[in-house]
Scaffold this motif. Structure first.
Motif, PDB file in Angstrom:
ATOM      1  N   PHE A 116      34.617  40.321  44.067  1.00  0.00           N
ATOM      2  CA  PHE A 116      34.329  39.658  42.743  1.00  0.00           C
ATOM      3  C   PHE A 116      33.588  37.847  43.583  1.00  0.00           C
ATOM      4  N   GLY A 117      33.906  37.242  44.915  1.00  0.00           N
ATOM      5  CA  GLY A 117      33.793  36.720  45.461  1.00  0.00           C
ATOM      6  C   GLY A 117      34.731  35.484  44.646  1.00  0.00           C
ATOM      7  N   LEU A 118      35.755  35.584  43.816  1.00  0.00           N
ATOM      8  CA  LEU A 118      36.685  35.076  43.224  1.00  0.00           C
ATOM      9  C   LEU A 118      37.892  35.114  43.493  1.00  0.00           C
ATOM     10  N   THR A 119      39.021  34.556  43.224  1.00  0.00           N
ATOM     11  CA  THR A 119      40.839  35.551  42.729  1.00  0.00           C
ATOM     12  C   THR A 119      40.740  35.474  41.304  1.00  0.00           C
ATOM     13  N   PRO A 120      41.920  36.748  41.183  1.00  0.00           N
ATOM     14  CA  PRO A 120      42.050  36.984  39.413  1.00  0.00           C
ATOM     15  C   PRO A 120      42.166  35.854  38.642  1.00  0.00           C
ATOM     16  N   GLY A 121      42.673  34.754  39.076  1.00  0.00           N
ATOM     17  CA  GLY A 121      42.719  34.300  38.568  1.00  0.00           C
ATOM     18  C   GLY A 121      41.263  33.075  37.870  1.00  0.00           C
ATOM     19  N   GLU A 122      40.561  33.195  38.591  1.00  0.00           N
ATOM     20  CA  GLU A 122      39.245  32.254  38.644  1.00  0.00           C
ATOM     21  C   GLU A 122      38.374  33.358  37.388  1.00  0.00           C
ATOM     22  N   LEU A 123      38.337  34.752  37.295  1.00  0.00           N
ATOM     23  CA  LEU A 123      37.734  35.441  36.565  1.00  0.00           C
ATOM     24  C   LEU A 123      38.678  35.625  35.510  1.00  0.00           C
ATOM     25  N   ARG A 124      39.877  34.885  35.640  1.00  0.00           N
ATOM     26  CA  ARG A 124      40.652  35.528  34.025  1.00  0.00           C
ATOM     27  C   ARG A 124      40.105  34.137  33.375  1.00  0.00           C
ATOM     28  N   THR A 125      40.553  32.957  34.484  1.00  0.00           N
ATOM     29  CA  THR A 125      39.394  31.667  33.662  1.00  0.00           C
ATOM     30  C   THR A 125      38.294  31.782  32.829  1.00  0.00           C
ATOM     31  N   ARG A 126      37.233  32.364  33.487  1.00  0.00           N
ATOM     32  CA  ARG A 126      36.175  32.077  33.075  1.00  0.00           C
ATOM     33  C   ARG A 126      35.593  33.296  31.909  1.00  0.00           C
ATOM     34  N   SER A 127      36.565  34.634  30.963  1.00  0.00           N
ATOM     35  CA  SER A 127      36.217  34.697  30.464  1.00  0.00           C
ATOM     36  C   SER A 127      36.236  34.526  29.073  1.00  0.00           C
ATOM     37  N   PHE A 155      48.676  46.312  38.729  1.00  0.00           N
ATOM     38  CA  PHE A 155      49.514  47.715  39.475  1.00  0.00           C
ATOM     39  C   PHE A 155      48.399  49.494  38.067  1.00  0.00           C
ATOM     40  N   ALA A 156      48.587  48.612  37.458  1.00  0.00           N
ATOM     41  CA  ALA A 156      47.351  49.532  36.141  1.00  0.00           C
ATOM     42  C   ALA A 156      46.593  49.749  36.714  1.00  0.00           C
ATOM     43  N   ALA A 157      45.830  48.890  37.534  1.00  0.00           N
ATOM     44  CA  ALA A 157      44.458  49.656  38.096  1.00  0.00           C
ATOM     45  C   ALA A 157      44.492  50.163  39.769  1.00  0.00           C
ATOM     46  N   GLY A 158      45.864  50.711  39.803  1.00  0.00           N
ATOM     47  CA  GLY A 158      45.992  51.299  40.748  1.00  0.00           C
ATOM     48  C   GLY A 158      45.832  50.978  42.177  1.00  0.00           C
ATOM     49  N   PHE A 159      46.015  49.643  42.109  1.00  0.00           N
ATOM     50  CA  PHE A 159      46.774  49.012  43.084  1.00  0.00           C
ATOM     51  C   PHE A 159      47.847  49.097  43.834  1.00  0.00           C
ATOM     52  N   GLY A 160      48.477  49.339  45.618  1.00  0.00           N
ATOM     53  CA  GLY A 160      49.020  49.497  45.306  1.00  0.00           C
ATOM     54  C   GLY A 160      50.423  48.151  46.094  1.00  0.00           C
ATOM     55  N   SER A 161      49.484  47.721  45.841  1.00  0.00           N
ATOM     56  CA  SER A 161      50.473  45.902  45.958  1.00  0.00           C
ATOM     57  C   SER A 161      49.287  44.785  46.058  1.00  0.00           C
ATOM     58  N   VAL A 162      50.208  43.570  45.560  1.00  0.00           N
ATOM     59  CA  VAL A 162      49.870  42.044  44.364  1.00  0.00           C
ATOM     60  C   VAL A 162      48.734  42.124  45.500  1.00  0.00           C
ATOM     61  N   ARG A 163      48.482  41.610  46.810  1.00  0.00           N
ATOM     62  CA  ARG A 163      47.894  41.284  47.684  1.00  0.00           C
ATOM     63  C   ARG A 163      46.872  42.201  48.285  1.00  0.00           C
ATOM     64  N   SER A 164      46.851  43.760  48.047  1.00  0.00           N
ATOM     65  CA  SER A 164      45.895  44.220  47.810  1.00  0.00           C
ATOM     66  C   SER A 164      44.376  43.976  46.626  1.00  0.00           C
ATOM     67  N   PHE A 165      45.786  44.031  45.638  1.00  0.00           N
ATOM     68  CA  PHE A 165      44.300  43.699  44.595  1.00  0.00           C
ATOM     69  C   PHE A 165      43.313  42.204  44.497  1.00  0.00           C
ATOM     70  N   ASN A 166      45.026  40.595  45.264  1.00  0.00           N
ATOM     71  CA  ASN A 166      44.052  39.983  44.990  1.00  0.00           C
ATOM     72  C   ASN A 166      42.758  40.187  45.914  1.00  0.00           C
ATOM     73  N   ASP A 167      42.809  40.679  47.571  1.00  0.00           N
ATOM     74  CA  ASP A 167      42.012  41.123  48.786  1.00  0.00           C
ATOM     75  C   ASP A 167      40.909  41.793  47.776  1.00  0.00           C
ATOM     76  N   THR A 168      40.951  42.037  46.874  1.00  0.00           N
ATOM     77  CA  THR A 168      40.021  42.996  46.699  1.00  0.00           C
ATOM     78  C   THR A 168      38.861  42.145  45.768  1.00  0.00           C
ATOM     79  N   ILE A 169      39.951  42.018  45.162  1.00  0.00           N
ATOM     80  CA  ILE A 169      39.428  41.147  44.088  1.00  0.00           C
ATOM     81  C   ILE A 169      38.491  39.760  44.083  1.00  0.00           C
ATOM     82  N   ARG A 170      38.724  39.298  45.866  1.00  0.00           N
ATOM     83  CA  ARG A 170      38.661  38.553  46.224  1.00  0.00           C
ATOM     84  C   ARG A 170      37.075  38.498  47.085  1.00  0.00           C
ATOM     85  N   GLU A 171      37.401  39.468  47.734  1.00  0.00           N
ATOM     86  CA  GLU A 171      35.870  40.332  48.008  1.00  0.00           C
ATOM     87  C   GLU A 171      35.179  41.166  47.764  1.00  0.00           C
TER      88      GLU A 171
END
Length: 485
Positions: free
Chosen positions: A175-186, A157-173
């Motif tokens: 960056f090719g990773l889920t939000p959780g995978e992005l954080r694990t790599r950081s 929501f801080a990034a401006g997404f209207g729902s967690v689902r759209s956030f998850n779908d967009t990040i996966r689409e």
């Protein structure tokens, strides 16, 4: 540029970072898009596709390269060089207008229909305003995921997404990773609530001397300061306030943001980049100015000068009036008194910032007699405060329309108007030949010193006259020209 296949291929093969942000290279075999300077082995030419924006590449089904991070490049310099509809729209989208007010809000700000804006953006960028804003949200989300401990749901929501689902779908689409995978790599997560550190890229070269020297020398007490090698200032943002600490390094600007509301992250980054003119194309600018024999030695000595901009247009217009015919120190004193009288108090655990600069409304509510200045300048200031609600000095303004409206106000001559055009509006061709520092510098380097003759000579510097002014000012022994120690 993306339509010039031969030039794009040459830039990719040479890994030329100067073209980062000008276009994006997509590879049909891997379905990945990259910046031109990506360090991987270039693909076969027949497998390359070129797009004018990250949003266009994403819409075509490509995801961002994990190695070169094409969404984190400097922005295209043309959006800050131009004043047409597309450029103004891009500046406003970057400032979060679509996320806050939707495409109808963007259209209202620009004075065009939604259909006209959609058509022109798609024609030039391959994507409409919603897709461009979505690409920006994805980049903001990745910053929150990779550099803060913000819970992923809150990051959405801080990034401006209207729902967690759209956030998850967009990040996966994207960056090719889920939000959780992005954080694990950081490896750069900051646990301080509301704070994050990031690197602001720019096109080299960059001369920090006049850029930071000017901002620090004119800093308003309580609102701006130089501390521990960083320029720090308080920012008024759409959902709250923030503090930005900006430190120059040879390869990037080290940026530390403390925000009262993380929804303002994208806007804060955009305003920091605007303030430091980080999306400029110094090669193109310096190549043109170097052709003038009177400027050549100045450009060679310290290439890559930027125009120090303003974080807030109305604020700078007020400060320009305060600076009329007085010293830098006197202007800072006047501004500091206004801040104390009408500024909103803030806390700063890491420094000495105390207030946000007062809003136009807050200053208009003060008794004009409290402004310790000559009667004529007090009249100029009060008339400006009355007129500011009807003058667009935002990043999406029409430069010539803003000039015309300012010219109707008493006390607004060419010096004040062009100073505002240069620093607040961001017009790269703003030029103030009546400025005392410019005239003295012109005489020192052998240029014509009368305003009319200097203006005629400066026609060859267009459309970069604001940058020529920076080189001329640099000949003087003034604190604005030196990086603070």
């Amino acid at each position: 540029m993306h339509e010039d296949t031969e030039s794009c291929v040459r830039a990719v093969h040479s890994k030329d970072a100067r073209f980062d942000g000008w276009f994006y290279t997509a590879v049909v075999t891997t379905r990945i898009y990259c910046r031109p300077s990506c360090p991987v082995v270039p693909p076969k030419v027949q497998n390359m596709r070129f797009y004018p924006s990250a949003a266009a590449a994403q819409q075509a089904g490509f995801r961002a390269c994990k190695r070169c991070r094409p969404d984190a490049t400097p922005g295209s310099p043309q959006w800050n060089e131009r004043a047409d509809l597309v450029a103004r729209a891009m500046r406003l989208i970057a400032d979060g207008v679509v996320d806050r007010d939707g495409v109808p809000g963007l259209a209202a700000r620009l004075g065009y229909s939604v259909r006209q804006i959609q058509r022109q953006l798609v024609a030039e960028l391959g994507a409409g305003p919603l897709a461009i804003a979505r690409a920006q949200r994805a980049q903001t989300a990745r910053l929150l995921i990779e550099t803060t401990a913000t819970p992923l749901g809150d990051a959405a929501f801080a990034a401006g997404f209207g729902s967690v689902r759209s956030f998850n779908d967009t990040i996966r689409e994207v960056f090719g990773l889920t939000p959780g995978e992005l954080r694990t790599r950081s490896k750069n997560v900051i646990t301080t609530p509301g704070s994050l550190a990031l690197r602001l890229p720019f096109r080299s070269p960059l001369c920090p001397d006049n850029l930071f020297g000017h901002l620090v020398a004119t800093a308003v007490p309580g609102v701006e300061e130089w501390r521990d090698g960083s320029y720090r200032r308080a920012l008024r943002l759409p959902h709250g306030h923030g503090i930005a600490a900006l430190r120059p390094t040879p390869d990037y600007i080290d940026c530390r943001l403390t925000l009262s509301d993380m929804r303002d992250l994208s806007v804060a980054i955009t305003r920091c980049r605007w303030l430091l003119d980080l999306d400029a194309d110094p090669i193109a600018i310096d190549d043109l100015l170097h052709q003038d024999p009177f400027l050549a030695s100045l450009v060679t000595k310290a290439p890559g000068r930027r125009v120090p901009r303003a974080a807030d247009g109305p604020e700078f217009a007020i400060r320009a009036v305060l600076g009329q015919q007085v010293s830098t120190a006197a202007a800072r004193t006047h501004a500091g008194r206004m801040v104390t009288a009408a500024g909103e108090a803030i806390s700063d655990d890491e420094g000495g910032l105390t207030h946000l600069f007062p809003t136009t409304e807050a200053l208009a509510a003060l008794d004009p007699a409290t402004f310790a200045m000559p009667e004529s300048r007090r009249t100029t200031l009060t008339r400006l405060l009355d007129a500011l609600p009807g003058i667009d000095l935002s990043v999406g303004s029409d430069w010539q329309e803003a000039r015309a409206k300012l010219a109707t106000l008493p006390g607004f001559g060419p010096w004040t108007i062009e100073t505002i055009a240069m620093r607040a509006l961001g017009d790269p061709d703003a030029f103030n030949p009546t400025d005392l520092g410019v005239r003295r510098a012109a005489e020192d380097v052998g240029l014509p010193k009368t305003p009319a003759a200097l203006t005629a000579h400066a026609a060859a510097w267009r459309p970069w006259r604001a940058y020529a002014v920076q080189y001329l000012w640099a000949t003087g022994d003034h604190p604005i020209n030196f990086l603070p120690s």
